[in-house]
Design an enzyme around this catalytic site. Structure first.
Site, short mmCIF file in Angstrom:
data_model
loop_
_atom_site.label_atom_id
_atom_site.label_comp_id
_atom_site.label_asym_id
_atom_site.label_seq_id
_atom_site.Cartn_x
_atom_site.Cartn_y
_atom_site.Cartn_z
N ARG A 45 22.08 20.20 -93.73
CA ARG A 45 23.35 20.90 -93.95
C ARG A 45 23.24 21.89 -95.10
NH1 ARG A 45 22.99 20.19 -98.56
NH2 ARG A 45 23.32 18.30 -99.77
N ASP A 193 26.16 14.18 -97.10
CA ASP A 193 25.07 14.60 -96.21
C ASP A 193 25.08 13.82 -94.90
OD1 ASP A 193 24.59 15.87 -98.55
OD2 ASP A 193 22.78 14.76 -99.06
P1 NG1 Z 1 20.83 16.87 -101.64
O1 NG1 Z 1 21.12 18.30 -101.73
O2 NG1 Z 1 20.50 16.42 -100.26
O3 NG1 Z 1 19.85 16.41 -102.64
C1 NG1 Z 1 22.64 15.38 -103.04
C2 NG1 Z 1 23.40 14.14 -102.57
C3 NG1 Z 1 24.81 14.49 -102.09
C4 NG1 Z 1 25.56 15.34 -103.11
C5 NG1 Z 1 24.68 16.54 -103.51
C6 NG1 Z 1 25.31 17.38 -104.60
C7 NG1 Z 1 22.14 12.31 -101.54
C8 NG1 Z 1 21.56 11.75 -100.30
N1 NG1 Z 1 22.70 13.51 -101.46
O4 NG1 Z 1 22.28 16.16 -101.94
O5 NG1 Z 1 25.51 13.29 -101.83
O6 NG1 Z 1 25.94 14.59 -104.23
O7 NG1 Z 1 23.41 16.12 -103.97
O8 NG1 Z 1 26.53 17.89 -104.21
O9 NG1 Z 1 22.08 11.66 -102.58
#
Ligand code: NG1
Ligand code: ADP
Length: 460
Positions: A45, A193
């Site tokens: 996403r 996510d």
């Molecule tokens: P990504 O960008 O996939 O590392 C993480 C967290 C989200 C959210 C975002 C910041 C996980 C699996 N994903 O995403 O829940 O907090 O950072 O908005 O921990």
């Protein structure tokens, strides 16, 4: 199956997805000497606005991208879980499907698959031992770049296990199970996510709310394109404590404000939970933050004094394993970011739904403000991301880091007819100076993204 469940579709016969599916089916057949029974798909996403607020209980605004994880799946009679990745840099892995451990100390790729398996074993509604499974995984989401490759892998794996055991699970339940089970790798993520990976609908972004999980489709303004640019500075969340440190800073700010309001502070984990109980608006919460905290780091000792507790107790009640060693926490700036960003999400939605000509500029401004807030208050940007955002100024409506940050991708909103020119500018002024861009297909690091559908099962 109705709309509430991940759709079961026929394997597509044409296009790049069909090619990748054919490849994993062939690889499966060669490696396991039998054909897979089905394949799963879970998309990554791009989050348009609402960064680092999901774990505080606030709404986010993502859309699924076309990039995804595909898994070819078949059962076996050995009781083993056998994993093969089409990318040789991810080594083969095998374990018993019942009773395995997930080693948090090593950020191995197969841990994300194990999380999905564990999630269904814990919450999928089946108690008997699970049947052995063979899987071949293929992914094209750039890893550790803020486009949620890890969660797509967890979601595709959960779908694989549940479907092979004929478990019927709604998209919402999958989203919640996967958000919880990904935490077995050690990161204390929110749930954005996994939610968008299951709930996405083609052609619309979604506002996703938590506790309880709710998602609303939102049409993006016509005539604009969302361009994603990978700064090529990767950041693996599970391999360090930056991400969890932010989660804890928000939790500590929440608990101190709860204590000062005379509440049982240990019961408060999320800023959103506190806001509800205090009955204040988001701007009022920002005022409360400024009254409660100074914009400086607070030592662990000082935090314990404010909470009238001991360091041992704080380690147990509040901090995660990998944040107990941290000596200083910034409370004012982190909480200000969260409340202001939560407010921007609703503003973004309101403007998308309003019908007036000025709206696109206003959306761009919100994206700029969001970037500044993540950079200055949340300190989760990266000089390379800031450079990309600076280069986008004046050429786009607005640009910001997307995902967890500390590297990874930027998303920019640009007039549709300007998108190609804008991409050329980034190639000239950014990517041509990035040595690691040389060996990459430019369309994999710089692309326009369109809202893609959510997770599905492909049958033959
Ligand atoms: P990504 O960008 O996939 O590392 C993480 C967290 C989200 C959210 C975002 C910041 C996980 C699996 N994903 O995403 O829940 O907090 O950072 O908005 O921990
Ligand atoms: P992201 O923001 O992409 O979710 P993370 O650092 O949280 O970043 O997760 C990236 C990790 O996910 C990788 O280090 C790897 O372990 C796993 N991963 C991502 N894509 C794949 C893939 N195609 N195959 C195997 N593992 C993958």
């Amino acid at each position: 199956m109705g709309e509430s469940y991940p759709p079961v579709q026929k394997v597509p016969l044409e296009g790049s997805k069909a090619q990748r599916l054919r490849f994993i089916v062939e690889k499966f057949t060669t490696e396991f000497s039998t054909k897979p029974q089905f394949c799963t798909r879970a998309p990554g996403r791009v989050n348009l606005i609402g960064e680092h607020v999901d774990y505080c209980g606030y709404a986010v605004f993502p859309m699924a991208v076309d990039l995804d994880i595909l898994i070819a799946v078949g059962t076996n009679t050995t009781g083993k879980l056998n994993l093969i990745n089409v990318d040789d840099s991810y080594p083969k892995f095998s374990c018993e499907i019942n009773g395995f451990e997930i080693d948090k100390s090593c950020p191995a790729w197969y841990n994300y698959v194990l999380c999905g398996v564990r999630g269904i074993q814990e919450e999928g509604g089946k108690n008997e031992p699970f049947t052995g499974l063979d899987m071949v995984v293929s992914g094209n989401i750039p890893p550790s770049s803020g486009l949620s490759s890890s969660s797509a892998l967890v979601c595709a794996s959960a779908l694989a296990v549940a479907h092979s055991h004929k478990l019927l699970i709604t998209k919402e339940d999958y989203a919640e199970i996967c958000a919880r089970c990904e935490r077995h790798v050690g990161t204390q993520g929110g749930g954005m996510d996994q939610a968008i990976s299951f709930l996405a609908t083609e052609g619309t972004a979604r506002v996703i709310e938590f506790n309880p999980l709710r998602s609303t489709p939102v049409n993006l303004p016509p005539g604009v394109s969302f361009v994603v640019a990978n700064s090529l500075a990767p950041m693996n969340k599970a391999a360090n404590s930056y991400y969890n440190c932010r989660v804890m800073e928000c939790r500590l700010a929440c608990q101190i404000m709860a204590k000062q309001a005379g509440l049982a502070w240990k019961e408060y984990q999320r800023l959103g939970q506190l806001q509800k109980v205090l009955g204040k608006s988001l701007p009022e919460m920002m005022t409360l933050v400024s009254r409660t905290f100074e914009s400086r780091p607070y030592s662990k000792k000082e935090i314990c004094q404010l909470l009238s507790t001991s360091e041992e107790d704080l380690d147990k009640t509040t901090l995660s394993e990998n944040t107990r060693h941290i000596e200083e926490f910034r409370l004012h700036d982190r909480a200000q970011h969260v409340f202001s960003e939560a407010h921007r999400v609703w503003e973004f939605k309101r403007i998308c739904e309003a019908k007036n000509g000025k709206s696109v500029e206003e959306l761009g401004k919100l994206m700029q403000e969001s970037h500044l807030s993540t950079k200055l208050l949340y300190e989760c940007s990266h000089p390379k991301l800031d450079k990309l955002v600076d280069l986008s100024e004046g050429v786009t409506y607005g640009a910001r880091l997307t995902g967890a940050g500390w590297g990874g991708c930027m998303v920019a909103m640009v007039k549709e007819e300007m998108a190609d020119e804008y991409k050329k500018l980034l190639v000239k002024d950014y990517f041509s100076h990035e040595p690691t861009a040389n060996n990459k297909d430019i369309s994999s690091i710089l692309f326009s993204s369109h809202p893609s559908p959510g997770a599905c099962i492909y049958e033959f």
